[in-house]
Design a protein around this motif. Structure first.
Motif, PDB file in Angstrom:
ATOM      1  N   ILE A  60       0.784  -1.153  -0.107  1.00 14.38           N
ATOM      2  CA  ILE A  60       0.058  -0.187   0.136  1.00 14.38           C
ATOM      3  C   ILE A  60       0.868   1.353  -0.128  1.00 14.38           C
ATOM      4  CG2 ILE A  60      -1.644   1.441   1.069  1.00 14.38           C
ATOM      5  CD1 ILE A  60      -2.351  -1.327   2.439  1.00 14.38           C
ATOM      6  N   VAL A  61       0.512   2.422  -0.628  1.00 13.39           N
ATOM      7  CA  VAL A  61       1.224   3.509  -0.671  1.00 13.39           C
ATOM      8  C   VAL A  61       0.317   4.567  -0.070  1.00 13.39           C
ATOM      9  CG1 VAL A  61       2.400   5.270  -2.227  1.00 13.39           C
ATOM     10  CG2 VAL A  61       2.202   2.778  -2.904  1.00 13.39           C
ATOM     11  N   ALA A  62       0.940   5.202   0.881  1.00 16.42           N
ATOM     12  CA  ALA A  62       0.219   6.457   1.493  1.00 16.42           C
ATOM     13  C   ALA A  62       1.041   7.698   1.261  1.00 16.42           C
ATOM     14  CB  ALA A  62       0.142   6.060   2.967  1.00 16.42           C
ATOM     15  N   VAL A  63       0.044   8.801   0.951  1.00 16.81           N
ATOM     16  CA  VAL A  63       0.896  10.167   0.713  1.00 16.81           C
ATOM     17  C   VAL A  63       0.420  11.190   1.822  1.00 16.81           C
ATOM     18  CG1 VAL A  63       0.921   9.501  -1.716  1.00 16.81           C
ATOM     19  CG2 VAL A  63      -1.150  10.683  -0.962  1.00 16.81           C
ATOM     20  N   ASP A  64       1.386  11.835   2.218  1.00 11.79           N
ATOM     21  CA  ASP A  64       1.074  12.827   3.199  1.00 11.79           C
ATOM     22  C   ASP A  64       1.727  14.277   2.683  1.00 11.79           C
ATOM     23  OD1 ASP A  64       0.369  14.056   5.591  1.00 11.79           O
ATOM     24  OD2 ASP A  64       2.519  13.736   6.492  1.00 11.79           O
ATOM     25  N   GLY A  65       0.922  15.316   2.670  1.00  9.43           N
ATOM     26  CA  GLY A  65       1.316  16.657   2.068  1.00  9.43           C
ATOM     27  C   GLY A  65       1.368  16.683   0.736  1.00  9.43           C
ATOM     28  N   ILE A  66       0.833  15.846  -0.182  1.00  7.58           N
ATOM     29  CA  ILE A  66       0.866  15.969  -1.494  1.00  7.58           C
ATOM     30  C   ILE A  66      -0.353  16.772  -2.078  1.00  7.58           C
ATOM     31  CG2 ILE A  66       0.908  14.906  -3.777  1.00  7.58           C
ATOM     32  CD1 ILE A  66       3.352  14.183  -2.166  1.00  7.58           C
ATOM     33  N   THR A  67       0.060  18.043  -2.507  1.00  5.46           N
ATOM     34  CA  THR A  67      -1.209  18.818  -2.933  1.00  5.46           C
ATOM     35  C   THR A  67      -1.454  19.335  -4.542  1.00  5.46           C
ATOM     36  OG1 THR A  67       0.244  20.826  -2.648  1.00  5.46           O
ATOM     37  CG2 THR A  67      -1.027  20.256  -0.664  1.00  5.46           C
ATOM     38  N   ASP A  68      -0.513  18.689  -5.215  1.00  5.68           N
ATOM     39  CA  ASP A  68      -0.630  18.832  -6.453  1.00  5.68           C
ATOM     40  C   ASP A  68      -1.257  17.421  -7.144  1.00  5.68           C
ATOM     41  OD1 ASP A  68      -0.239  19.080  -9.248  1.00  5.68           O
ATOM     42  OD2 ASP A  68       1.927  19.785  -9.240  1.00  5.68           O
ATOM     43  N   PRO A  69      -2.268  17.722  -7.813  1.00  2.28           N
ATOM     44  CA  PRO A  69      -2.840  16.507  -8.302  1.00  2.28           C
ATOM     45  C   PRO A  69      -1.931  15.746  -9.525  1.00  2.28           C
ATOM     46  CG  PRO A  69      -4.397  18.316  -8.439  1.00  2.28           C
ATOM     47  CD  PRO A  69      -3.211  18.877  -8.133  1.00  2.28           C
ATOM     48  N   ARG A  70      -1.132  16.477  -9.903  1.00  3.63           N
ATOM     49  CA  ARG A  70      -0.206  15.766 -11.037  1.00  3.63           C
ATOM     50  C   ARG A  70       0.637  14.940 -10.344  1.00  3.63           C
ATOM     51  NH1 ARG A  70       1.393  21.160 -13.715  1.00  3.63           N
ATOM     52  NH2 ARG A  70       1.504  21.634 -11.685  1.00  3.63           N
ATOM     53  N   ASN A  71       1.289  15.343  -9.215  1.00  2.59           N
ATOM     54  CA  ASN A  71       2.025  14.416  -8.433  1.00  2.59           C
ATOM     55  C   ASN A  71       1.402  13.131  -7.953  1.00  2.59           C
ATOM     56  OD1 ASN A  71       4.726  15.274  -8.394  1.00  2.59           O
ATOM     57  ND2 ASN A  71       4.301  16.742  -6.728  1.00  2.59           N
ATOM     58  N   PRO A  86      19.472   7.165  -1.532  1.00  2.00           N
ATOM     59  CA  PRO A  86      20.867   7.697  -1.828  1.00  2.00           C
ATOM     60  C   PRO A  86      20.901   8.386  -2.975  1.00  2.00           C
ATOM     61  CG  PRO A  86      21.082   5.335  -0.955  1.00  2.00           C
ATOM     62  CD  PRO A  86      19.421   5.797  -1.421  1.00  2.00           C
ATOM     63  N   MET A  87      21.623   9.843  -2.793  1.00  2.00           N
ATOM     64  CA  MET A  87      21.682  10.601  -4.166  1.00  2.00           C
ATOM     65  C   MET A  87      23.161  10.956  -4.030  1.00  2.00           C
ATOM     66  SD  MET A  87      18.095  12.589  -4.623  1.00  2.00           S
ATOM     67  CE  MET A  87      18.291  13.455  -2.882  1.00  2.00           C
ATOM     68  N   PRO A  88      24.081  10.516  -4.992  1.00  2.00           N
ATOM     69  CA  PRO A  88      25.238  10.990  -5.192  1.00  2.00           C
ATOM     70  C   PRO A  88      25.822  12.382  -5.751  1.00  2.00           C
ATOM     71  CG  PRO A  88      24.919   9.074  -6.467  1.00  2.00           C
ATOM     72  CD  PRO A  88      23.592   9.198  -5.585  1.00  2.00           C
ATOM     73  N   GLY A  89      24.343  12.571  -6.468  1.00  2.00           N
ATOM     74  CA  GLY A  89      24.685  13.903  -7.559  1.00  2.00           C
ATOM     75  C   GLY A  89      24.366  15.039  -6.569  1.00  2.00           C
ATOM     76  N   THR A  90      24.076  16.118  -7.417  1.00  2.00           N
ATOM     77  CA  THR A  90      23.934  17.515  -6.673  1.00  2.00           C
ATOM     78  C   THR A  90      22.562  17.848  -6.448  1.00  2.00           C
ATOM     79  OG1 THR A  90      23.760  18.577  -8.924  1.00  2.00           O
ATOM     80  CG2 THR A  90      25.822  18.286  -8.086  1.00  2.00           C
ATOM     81  N   ALA A  91      21.597  17.184  -6.877  1.00  2.00           N
ATOM     82  CA  ALA A  91      20.225  17.479  -6.481  1.00  2.00           C
ATOM     83  C   ALA A  91      20.084  17.242  -4.781  1.00  2.00           C
ATOM     84  CB  ALA A  91      19.291  16.817  -7.171  1.00  2.00           C
ATOM     85  N   GLU A  92      19.229  18.234  -4.256  1.00  2.00           N
ATOM     86  CA  GLU A  92      19.097  18.271  -2.879  1.00  2.00           C
ATOM     87  C   GLU A  92      17.892  17.234  -2.671  1.00  2.00           C
ATOM     88  OE1 GLU A  92      18.713  22.196  -1.090  1.00  2.00           O
ATOM     89  OE2 GLU A  92      20.778  22.517  -1.652  1.00  2.00           O
ATOM     90  N   SER A  93      16.861  17.280  -3.655  1.00  2.00           N
ATOM     91  CA  SER A  93      15.476  16.515  -3.215  1.00  2.00           C
ATOM     92  C   SER A  93      14.841  16.013  -4.745  1.00  2.00           C
ATOM     93  CB  SER A  93      14.792  17.459  -2.434  1.00  2.00           C
ATOM     94  OG  SER A  93      14.278  18.488  -3.350  1.00  2.00           O
ATOM     95  N   LEU A  94      14.002  15.244  -4.557  1.00  3.29           N
ATOM     96  CA  LEU A  94      13.379  14.556  -5.860  1.00  3.29           C
ATOM     97  C   LEU A  94      11.983  15.077  -5.748  1.00  3.29           C
ATOM     98  CD1 LEU A  94      14.708  11.068  -5.827  1.00  3.29           C
ATOM     99  CD2 LEU A  94      15.440  12.746  -7.460  1.00  3.29           C
ATOM    100  N   ASN A  95      11.312  15.158  -6.943  1.00  5.67           N
ATOM    101  CA  ASN A  95       9.901  15.267  -6.837  1.00  5.67           C
ATOM    102  C   ASN A  95       9.125  14.131  -6.110  1.00  5.67           C
ATOM    103  OD1 ASN A  95       7.527  14.243  -8.866  1.00  5.67           O
ATOM    104  ND2 ASN A  95       7.427  16.488  -8.538  1.00  5.67           N
ATOM    105  N   ALA A  96       8.209  14.482  -5.582  1.00  2.00           N
ATOM    106  CA  ALA A  96       7.352  13.415  -4.854  1.00  2.00           C
ATOM    107  C   ALA A  96       7.026  12.015  -5.697  1.00  2.00           C
ATOM    108  CB  ALA A  96       6.188  13.978  -4.170  1.00  2.00           C
ATOM    109  N   GLY A  97       6.693  12.315  -6.923  1.00  2.00           N
ATOM    110  CA  GLY A  97       6.258  11.349  -8.081  1.00  2.00           C
ATOM    111  C   GLY A  97       7.535  10.482  -8.347  1.00  2.00           C
ATOM    112  N   VAL A  98       8.462  11.131  -8.617  1.00  2.00           N
ATOM    113  CA  VAL A  98       9.794  10.517  -9.057  1.00  2.00           C
ATOM    114  C   VAL A  98      10.389   9.697  -7.767  1.00  2.00           C
ATOM    115  CG1 VAL A  98      12.332  10.974  -9.622  1.00  2.00           C
ATOM    116  CG2 VAL A  98      10.489  12.236 -10.611  1.00  2.00           C
TER     117      VAL A  98
END
Length: 314
Positions: free
Chosen positions: A164-175, A285-297
């Protein structure tokens, strides 16, 4: 034709082989939160089962308090030539197409798509369409989308090891739509969303889900924290996807059993109470320079790892 034999009811938490792992994870989490280094007794006290009657709404057995079965609200109108034709291309379930006329190519395509899917075509005047759309910029066309019928969170507890996937704080319908699409791709039983202050199923959600909302149910919970505790009581292990987590998603062998993955928003992540309810916080784990990912990604990556772990489990 011979009847297929069912897998039977979901075993109680204490009867599962990973029950001890959950208690250890909780103890480690508790000791880190209080600043101690020793492991205390595993597990938090479980709340009493309050339940809820499906017909009267009164508390009763088998229904966690705070959860409800939604039946849909007022139909939504998608307006504008581009949004309407894109919604129809994506298979959004329309119930009527309002058109004031015109020879625009997008309007003609929308009318053809609607005809192919047997969606009623209603010719109307500009003033009437202004009224229907509350004076939105409709460009002479609007698609009425039928209300979405939400499932109940309990309905997602299917099989011996539901995911089961639960989402919290997602306000964009596209996400939300992107998360539903990933849930469909990796075999989740469904998605749970909060009833308030969160994105719901709209035409935009249908579009970004690429039609997978037709096969993956979305459930609403009045209180997400309470619902997660109900899932824990039913035997599910709850892991929250969070940058603060010290366990990588790929190393989460506990995912082979009944499992709930909680995904927060890109900016704020999960709420404090939701994060505290999780048995474990996990990270990508993200070895690159991005600080965060889009919730959908992020949800897609995490669900891929969960699916891989479940497929290789003994």
């Amino acid at each position: 034709m011979a009847k297929r034999k069912g897998k039977g009811p979901t075993p109680k938490a204490e009867d599962r082989h990973w029950h001890g792992k959950r208690q250890k994870a909780r103890a480690v989490k508790s000791s880190r939160r209080t600043g101690t280094q020793t492991l205390g007794p595993g597990g938090r006290p479980k709340p009493a089962e309050t339940g809820g009657d499906r017909t009267s709404g009164r508390p009763g057995p088998g229904r966690p308090a705070g959860a409800r079965r939604a039946t849909g609200e007022v139909p939504e109108l998608v307006t504008g030539r581009n949004p309407v034709v894109e919604a129809l291309r994506a298979g959004v379930p329309g119930t009527a197409l309002y058109v004031t006329g015109g020879t625009d190519e997008r309007i003609r395509e929308s009318m053809q798509l609607a005809a192919d899917r047997r969606i009623p075509l209603l010719e109307t005047g500009k003033n009437e369409l202004d009224r229907l759309t509350d004076n939105a910029v409709h460009q002479g066309i609007a698609l009425q989308v039928k209300p979405y019928r939400y499932a109940h969170p309990d309905d997602l507890l299917t099989g011996r090891a539901p995911l089961i996937v639960a989402v919290d704080g997602i306000t964009d319908p596209r996400n939300l739509g992107a998360i539903v699409r990933s849930a469909a791709a990796f075999g989740a039983a469904g998605v749970v969303i909060p009833e308030r202050r969160a994105a719901g199923v709209t035409a935009g959600t249908w579009k970004s889900s690429a039609g997978t909302l037709a096969t993956v149910p979305v459930a609403q919970a009045t209180n997400l924290t309470r619902q997660l505790k109900a899932y824990q009581k039913a035997g599910c292990f709850v892991a929250g996807l969070d940058a603060r987590g010290e366990t990588a998603v790929a190393d989460m062998d506990i995912a082979s059993g009944p499992f709930v993955l909680v995904v927060g928003s890109e900016g704020k992540g999960m709420g404090r109470l939701v994060a505290d309810t999780c048995d474990l916080l996990v990270t990508i784990p993200m070895p690159g320079t991005a600080e965060s990912l889009n919730a959908g990604v992020a949800a897609g990556i995490a669900l891929y790892e969960v699916s891989r772990l479940r497929s290789t489990a003994p």
